[in-house]
Design a protein around this motif. Structure first.
Motif, mmCIF file in Angstrom:
data_model
loop_
_atom_site.group_PDB
_atom_site.id
_atom_site.type_symbol
_atom_site.label_atom_id
_atom_site.label_comp_id
_atom_site.label_asym_id
_atom_site.label_seq_id
_atom_site.Cartn_x
_atom_site.Cartn_y
_atom_site.Cartn_z
ATOM 1 N N ILE A 121 0.859 -1.186 0.000
ATOM 2 C CA ILE A 121 0.000 0.000 0.000
ATOM 3 C C ILE A 121 0.891 1.229 0.000
ATOM 4 N N VAL A 122 0.612 2.138 -0.931
ATOM 5 C CA VAL A 122 1.377 3.372 -1.036
ATOM 6 C C VAL A 122 0.599 4.481 -0.333
ATOM 7 N N TYR A 123 1.264 5.122 0.630
ATOM 8 C CA TYR A 123 0.693 6.251 1.355
ATOM 9 C C TYR A 123 1.478 7.514 1.015
ATOM 10 N N GLN A 141 1.027 -0.518 -13.318
ATOM 11 C CA GLN A 141 1.335 0.293 -12.143
ATOM 12 C C GLN A 141 2.788 0.737 -12.086
ATOM 13 N N VAL A 142 3.669 0.074 -12.820
ATOM 14 C CA VAL A 142 5.098 0.334 -12.675
ATOM 15 C C VAL A 142 5.461 1.771 -13.023
ATOM 16 N N ASN A 143 4.876 2.333 -14.046
ATOM 17 C CA ASN A 143 5.195 3.725 -14.410
ATOM 18 C C ASN A 143 4.772 4.696 -13.311
ATOM 19 N N LEU A 144 3.618 4.468 -12.704
ATOM 20 C CA LEU A 144 3.163 5.339 -11.612
ATOM 21 C C LEU A 144 4.108 5.255 -10.417
ATOM 22 N N PHE A 204 8.674 7.437 -7.150
ATOM 23 C CA PHE A 204 10.039 7.358 -6.636
ATOM 24 C C PHE A 204 10.861 8.556 -7.115
ATOM 25 N N ILE A 205 10.715 8.929 -8.380
ATOM 26 C CA ILE A 205 11.450 10.078 -8.920
ATOM 27 C C ILE A 205 11.045 11.354 -8.190
#
Length: 148
Positions: A73-75, A129-132, A137-138
């Protein structure tokens, strides 16, 4: 022993074979009496092979401190992965590997965490989802690396 007593090699061989008995009768005895541990040995070997096959991945991951989580889960403050919350500031770098399983592409993102003995974590991300995730991260100044 017969050659030491002075017999030729052929004579000694013939005498030794006579002492053993009729070759036809001996071969029949060995055919009738199967090796009693053969089945047990096969069961043991199959059991060992099965154990190694099933648990080799888990053992490898455990020895290399490398864990994989299918759902993370990304917060706004960080990522919750592997039953642990990892703040963005604690993530040093990441790298991604494209994999294919059952004709579905997905990415395995390997994350290096600061100040941890077990510093590597991996999360499974779908191809859409990898591009998001990489953009995220960038935006958090987390460097992408080829190797850790």
């Amino acid at each position: 022993e017969y050659t030491e007593e002075g017999m030729s090699l052929d004579e000694a061989t013939n005498e030794a074979l006579k002492q053993m008995g009729d070759p036809n009768m001996l071969s029949e005895l060995y055919k009738e009496k199967p090796y009693k541990y053969k089945g047990g040995l096969n069961v043991f070997l199959v059991t060992v092979f099965t154990f190694i096959s099933i648990f080799s991945k888990a053992i490898y991951d455990r020895l290399n401190n490398f864990n994989i989580m299918d759902k993370s889960i990304v917060y706004k403050e960080g990522i919750f992965a592997l039953n642990e919350f990892i703040p963005w500031g604690n993530i040093q770098a990441y790298r991604g590997d494209k994999l294919n399983k059952k004709r579905k592409d997905y990415y395995l993102l390997d994350i290096k965490v600061k100040g941890k003995i077990l510093s590597r974590r991996a999360i499974k991300v779908s191809s859409f989802q990898v591009n998001l995730i990489e953009e995220l991260f960038i935006s958090k100044n987390i460097e992408k690396k080829r190797h850790f």
